[in-house]
Design a protein around this motif. Structure first.
Motif, PDB file in Angstrom:
ATOM      1  N   GLN A 145      15.790 -42.576  -2.735  1.00  0.00           N
ATOM      2  CA  GLN A 145      15.849 -41.670  -1.602  1.00  0.00           C
ATOM      3  C   GLN A 145      14.646 -40.730  -1.587  1.00  0.00           C
ATOM      4  O   GLN A 145      14.143 -40.342  -0.531  1.00  0.00           O
ATOM      5  CB  GLN A 145      17.151 -40.881  -1.642  1.00  0.00           C
ATOM      6  N   HIS A 146      14.178 -40.363  -2.774  1.00  0.00           N
ATOM      7  CA  HIS A 146      12.966 -39.560  -2.892  1.00  0.00           C
ATOM      8  C   HIS A 146      11.781 -40.343  -2.335  1.00  0.00           C
ATOM      9  O   HIS A 146      10.935 -39.796  -1.600  1.00  0.00           O
ATOM     10  CB  HIS A 146      12.731 -39.198  -4.359  1.00  0.00           C
ATOM     11  N   GLN A 147      11.702 -41.622  -2.668  1.00  0.00           N
ATOM     12  CA  GLN A 147      10.617 -42.469  -2.155  1.00  0.00           C
ATOM     13  C   GLN A 147      10.654 -42.542  -0.633  1.00  0.00           C
ATOM     14  O   GLN A 147       9.610 -42.472   0.033  1.00  0.00           O
ATOM     15  CB  GLN A 147      10.731 -43.872  -2.744  1.00  0.00           C
ATOM     16  N   LEU A 148      11.853 -42.671  -0.061  1.00  0.00           N
ATOM     17  CA  LEU A 148      11.999 -42.743   1.393  1.00  0.00           C
ATOM     18  C   LEU A 148      11.506 -41.451   2.041  1.00  0.00           C
ATOM     19  O   LEU A 148      10.718 -41.480   3.000  1.00  0.00           O
ATOM     20  CB  LEU A 148      13.459 -43.002   1.757  1.00  0.00           C
ATOM     21  N   ASN A 149      11.952 -40.294   1.542  1.00  0.00           N
ATOM     22  CA  ASN A 149      11.539 -39.022   2.120  1.00  0.00           C
ATOM     23  C   ASN A 149      10.034 -38.821   2.009  1.00  0.00           C
ATOM     24  O   ASN A 149       9.377 -38.330   2.932  1.00  0.00           O
ATOM     25  CB  ASN A 149      12.262 -37.865   1.418  1.00  0.00           C
ATOM     26  N   GLN A 150       9.479 -39.187   0.850  1.00  0.00           N
ATOM     27  CA  GLN A 150       8.050 -39.023   0.624  1.00  0.00           C
ATOM     28  C   GLN A 150       7.242 -39.899   1.583  1.00  0.00           C
ATOM     29  O   GLN A 150       6.259 -39.444   2.179  1.00  0.00           O
ATOM     30  CB  GLN A 150       7.734 -39.384  -0.826  1.00  0.00           C
ATOM     31  N   THR A 151       7.671 -41.136   1.747  1.00  0.00           N
ATOM     32  CA  THR A 151       6.964 -42.057   2.627  1.00  0.00           C
ATOM     33  C   THR A 151       7.040 -41.609   4.082  1.00  0.00           C
ATOM     34  O   THR A 151       6.038 -41.620   4.805  1.00  0.00           O
ATOM     35  CB  THR A 151       7.531 -43.474   2.489  1.00  0.00           C
ATOM     36  N   LEU A 152       8.221 -41.184   4.528  1.00  0.00           N
ATOM     37  CA  LEU A 152       8.367 -40.726   5.909  1.00  0.00           C
ATOM     38  C   LEU A 152       7.608 -39.422   6.141  1.00  0.00           C
ATOM     39  O   LEU A 152       7.061 -39.192   7.230  1.00  0.00           O
ATOM     40  CB  LEU A 152       9.845 -40.535   6.253  1.00  0.00           C
ATOM     41  N   GLY A 153       7.547 -38.568   5.114  1.00  0.00           N
ATOM     42  CA  GLY A 153       6.792 -37.328   5.241  1.00  0.00           C
ATOM     43  C   GLY A 153       5.322 -37.586   5.483  1.00  0.00           C
ATOM     44  O   GLY A 153       4.686 -36.964   6.344  1.00  0.00           O
ATOM     45  N   VAL A 154       4.758 -38.541   4.732  1.00  0.00           N
ATOM     46  CA  VAL A 154       3.351 -38.884   4.925  1.00  0.00           C
ATOM     47  C   VAL A 154       3.154 -39.610   6.251  1.00  0.00           C
ATOM     48  O   VAL A 154       2.149 -39.398   6.943  1.00  0.00           O
ATOM     49  CB  VAL A 154       2.842 -39.745   3.750  1.00  0.00           C
ATOM     50  N   PHE A 155       4.121 -40.458   6.634  1.00  0.00           N
ATOM     51  CA  PHE A 155       3.966 -41.184   7.890  1.00  0.00           C
ATOM     52  C   PHE A 155       3.942 -40.233   9.082  1.00  0.00           C
ATOM     53  O   PHE A 155       3.247 -40.492  10.077  1.00  0.00           O
ATOM     54  CB  PHE A 155       5.097 -42.191   8.061  1.00  0.00           C
ATOM     55  N   LYS A 156       4.669 -39.135   8.995  1.00  0.00           N
ATOM     56  CA  LYS A 156       4.658 -38.169  10.100  1.00  0.00           C
ATOM     57  C   LYS A 156       3.283 -37.562  10.293  1.00  0.00           C
ATOM     58  O   LYS A 156       2.908 -37.190  11.408  1.00  0.00           O
ATOM     59  CB  LYS A 156       5.701 -37.078   9.846  1.00  0.00           C
ATOM     60  N   THR A 157       2.515 -37.460   9.195  1.00  0.00           N
ATOM     61  CA  THR A 157       1.142 -36.962   9.344  1.00  0.00           C
ATOM     62  C   THR A 157       0.272 -37.978  10.089  1.00  0.00           C
ATOM     63  O   THR A 157      -0.672 -37.592  10.781  1.00  0.00           O
ATOM     64  CB  THR A 157       0.515 -36.665   7.969  1.00  0.00           C
ATOM     65  N   LEU A 158       0.593 -39.267   9.943  1.00  0.00           N
ATOM     66  CA  LEU A 158      -0.153 -40.293  10.680  1.00  0.00           C
ATOM     67  C   LEU A 158       0.134 -40.234  12.175  1.00  0.00           C
ATOM     68  O   LEU A 158      -0.723 -40.570  12.999  1.00  0.00           O
ATOM     69  CB  LEU A 158       0.200 -41.684  10.149  1.00  0.00           C
ATOM     70  N   GLU A 159       1.355 -39.811  12.533  1.00  0.00           N
ATOM     71  CA  GLU A 159       1.730 -39.745  13.943  1.00  0.00           C
ATOM     72  C   GLU A 159       1.183 -38.516  14.633  1.00  0.00           C
ATOM     73  O   GLU A 159       1.226 -38.433  15.866  1.00  0.00           O
ATOM     74  CB  GLU A 159       3.260 -39.763  14.077  1.00  0.00           C
ATOM     75  N   ARG A 160       0.632 -37.574  13.864  1.00  0.00           N
ATOM     76  CA  ARG A 160       0.124 -36.324  14.439  1.00  0.00           C
ATOM     77  C   ARG A 160      -1.347 -36.151  14.075  1.00  0.00           C
ATOM     78  O   ARG A 160      -1.673 -35.705  12.981  1.00  0.00           O
ATOM     79  CB  ARG A 160       0.951 -35.142  13.930  1.00  0.00           C
ATOM     80  N   PRO A 161      -2.257 -36.503  14.990  1.00  0.00           N
ATOM     81  CA  PRO A 161      -3.696 -36.433  14.689  1.00  0.00           C
ATOM     82  C   PRO A 161      -4.184 -35.041  14.297  1.00  0.00           C
ATOM     83  O   PRO A 161      -5.200 -34.932  13.604  1.00  0.00           O
ATOM     84  CB  PRO A 161      -4.340 -36.888  16.009  1.00  0.00           C
ATOM     85  N   ASN A 162      -3.481 -33.991  14.708  1.00  0.00           N
ATOM     86  CA  ASN A 162      -3.918 -32.628  14.385  1.00  0.00           C
ATOM     87  C   ASN A 162      -3.420 -32.144  13.026  1.00  0.00           C
ATOM     88  O   ASN A 162      -3.752 -31.028  12.607  1.00  0.00           O
ATOM     89  CB  ASN A 162      -3.460 -31.649  15.470  1.00  0.00           C
ATOM     90  N   HIS A 163      -2.631 -32.958  12.340  1.00  0.00           N
ATOM     91  CA  HIS A 163      -2.102 -32.549  11.035  1.00  0.00           C
ATOM     92  C   HIS A 163      -3.233 -32.493  10.003  1.00  0.00           C
ATOM     93  O   HIS A 163      -4.125 -33.349   9.996  1.00  0.00           O
ATOM     94  CB  HIS A 163      -1.034 -33.542  10.575  1.00  0.00           C
ATOM     95  N   PRO A 164      -3.256 -31.454   9.134  1.00  0.00           N
ATOM     96  CA  PRO A 164      -4.337 -31.321   8.144  1.00  0.00           C
ATOM     97  C   PRO A 164      -4.497 -32.538   7.230  1.00  0.00           C
ATOM     98  O   PRO A 164      -5.596 -32.806   6.743  1.00  0.00           O
ATOM     99  CB  PRO A 164      -3.926 -30.084   7.336  1.00  0.00           C
ATOM    100  N   LEU A 165      -3.409 -33.285   6.972  1.00  0.00           N
ATOM    101  CA  LEU A 165      -3.478 -34.438   6.080  1.00  0.00           C
ATOM    102  C   LEU A 165      -3.647 -35.762   6.819  1.00  0.00           C
ATOM    103  O   LEU A 165      -3.607 -36.824   6.196  1.00  0.00           O
ATOM    104  CB  LEU A 165      -2.210 -34.512   5.212  1.00  0.00           C
ATOM    105  N   HIS A 166      -3.826 -35.708   8.133  1.00  0.00           N
ATOM    106  CA  HIS A 166      -3.877 -36.944   8.919  1.00  0.00           C
ATOM    107  C   HIS A 166      -5.002 -37.870   8.450  1.00  0.00           C
ATOM    108  O   HIS A 166      -4.776 -39.063   8.200  1.00  0.00           O
ATOM    109  CB  HIS A 166      -4.057 -36.616  10.401  1.00  0.00           C
ATOM    110  N   ASP A 167      -6.195 -37.353   8.310  1.00  0.00           N
ATOM    111  CA  ASP A 167      -7.340 -38.196   7.947  1.00  0.00           C
ATOM    112  C   ASP A 167      -7.189 -38.770   6.540  1.00  0.00           C
ATOM    113  O   ASP A 167      -7.523 -39.931   6.287  1.00  0.00           O
ATOM    114  CB  ASP A 167      -8.646 -37.401   8.057  1.00  0.00           C
ATOM    115  N   ILE A 168      -6.666 -37.930   5.604  1.00  0.00           N
ATOM    116  CA  ILE A 168      -6.476 -38.410   4.230  1.00  0.00           C
ATOM    117  C   ILE A 168      -5.444 -39.526   4.197  1.00  0.00           C
ATOM    118  O   ILE A 168      -5.651 -40.578   3.575  1.00  0.00           O
ATOM    119  CB  ILE A 168      -6.042 -37.245   3.317  1.00  0.00           C
ATOM    120  N   ALA A 169      -4.307 -39.317   4.877  1.00  0.00           N
ATOM    121  CA  ALA A 169      -3.246 -40.327   4.879  1.00  0.00           C
ATOM    122  C   ALA A 169      -3.719 -41.620   5.538  1.00  0.00           C
ATOM    123  O   ALA A 169      -3.427 -42.720   5.057  1.00  0.00           O
ATOM    124  CB  ALA A 169      -2.013 -39.788   5.594  1.00  0.00           C
TER     125      ALA A 169
END
Length: 333
Positions: free
Chosen positions: A64-88
């Motif tokens: 479940q930790h893996q799921l939350n972590q993966t979805l957390g990073v994926f949300k940065t991919l869906e938001r181009p203005n997120h500070p971690l978007h380019d890194i992710a």
């Protein structure tokens, strides 16, 4: 289970999107969850943990930790203005160098995404966007003209009613296209398929059958079917002035009625009439699309995966792992 999810698991996983862990660090959380499963089921301590997970459909805390972590990073991919978007985005395109250890939780989640993605692409925008007012004015909805009771009608009656309604709405004109779509999903083995039938003046002109070896949601499969059908209509000559889309997915129609749609549908600047057609009710064109979707699950299309697709795939993988562990335990008895 509701109390466990809201009062216990929410605290065990608080902030899990942004921290890394070791198996030793997560062991106390696993012990707490194991005790909770025994309380919920009333089982004693000699009951296998894999059996409890199988009964409750509850993955380990680590999963479940893996799921939350993966979805957390994926949300940065869906938001181009997120500070971690380019890194992710960079880390999901290719594996980072091993010396880059500072963003280890990002790297771990991106590694999971790369494993799931395979030959597919990851969506870098929202899966649902508002429909512009001028486009929404050209969309009509016929949702309540048929219900599930039509499955009990005499053979051919539901088909006759749908055809009569289509004729009244002008769907049989030369400049109109009737589109029937359907999706099919199986969890074990994981397969998703979609089919579409295009009809002009009462005769089928094109069909499509596609799929993937991933277990998506039924709504996602239906969306893919409609998307592929729209692509087929773009190649028709002359271009149709209006579309009549028949689908057996009420969840899709209800979502469209709220003013949201997948972003790729916004390019369809034409009149569309959306109609609900109950599945397996004997409507010929819908049954044709259903057969195409069922046969298409062996085909491997390239699709764009969103956050809900990723969550569905990971959860299905965890479910299969739990089932396999329980089977191994039974065989070892």
């Amino acid at each position: 289970m509701c109390l466990y999810y809201s009062l216990v698991l929410s605290r065990l996983l608080y902030g899990s999107e942004v921290y890394s862990y070791t198996s030793n660090q997560l062991r106390p959380a696993e012990v707490i969850q194991n005790g909770a499963m025994r309380i919920i089921t009333g089982c004693t301590r000699d009951t296998s943990i894999s059996a409890l997970r199988y009964m409750l459909h509850l993955p380990t805390v680590a999963q479940q930790h893996q799921l939350n972590q993966t979805l957390g990073v994926f949300k940065t991919l869906e938001r181009p203005n997120h500070p971690l978007h380019d890194i992710a985005r960079r880390f999901t395109d290719r594996a980072p160098r091993k010396r880059l250890t500072r963003s280890s939780w990002v790297r771990s989640a991106c590694e999971t995404l790369r494993g799931i993605r395979g030959r597919h692409s990851l969506r870098h925008s929202d899966s649902w966007v508002p429909i512009p007012e001028d486009l929404l004015c050209d969309w009509r909805f016929h949702v309540d003209h048929l219900g599930a009771e039509c499955r009990d009608w005499p053979a051919g009656e539901a088909n006759a009613k749908v055809e009569h309604l289509l004729d009244q709405l002008g769907a049989n004109r030369p400049d109109s296209v009737v589109v029937a779509t359907d999706g099919s999903v199986t969890q074990d083995p994981p397969r998703s398929g979609w089919g579409a039938v295009l009809r002009v003046e009462g005769r089928s002109v094109q069909t499509y059958a596609g799929g993937t070896r991933l277990a998506l949601s039924s709504l996602r499969a239906e969306i893919e079917a409609v998307t592929r059908a729209f692509e087929l209509t773009d190649n028709l000559s002359p271009a149709p002035r209006s579309l009549f889309v028949l689908t057996d997915s009420q969840s899709l129609l209800r979502r469209l009625e709220t003013g949201l749609c997948p972003p790729e549908w916004l390019q369809r600047a034409r009149k569309i009439t959306w109609m609900y057609c109950p599945g397996h009710s004997g409507v010929a064109i819908n049954e044709h699309a259903d057969r195409l979707a069922g046969k298409a699950s062996e085909v491997s299309d390239r699709i764009s995966l969103g956050s809900k697709d990723i969550a569905m795939i990971i959860k299905n993988q965890h479910t299969i792992q739990v089932a396999e562990q329980e089977c191994e335990r039974e065989v070892g008895r």
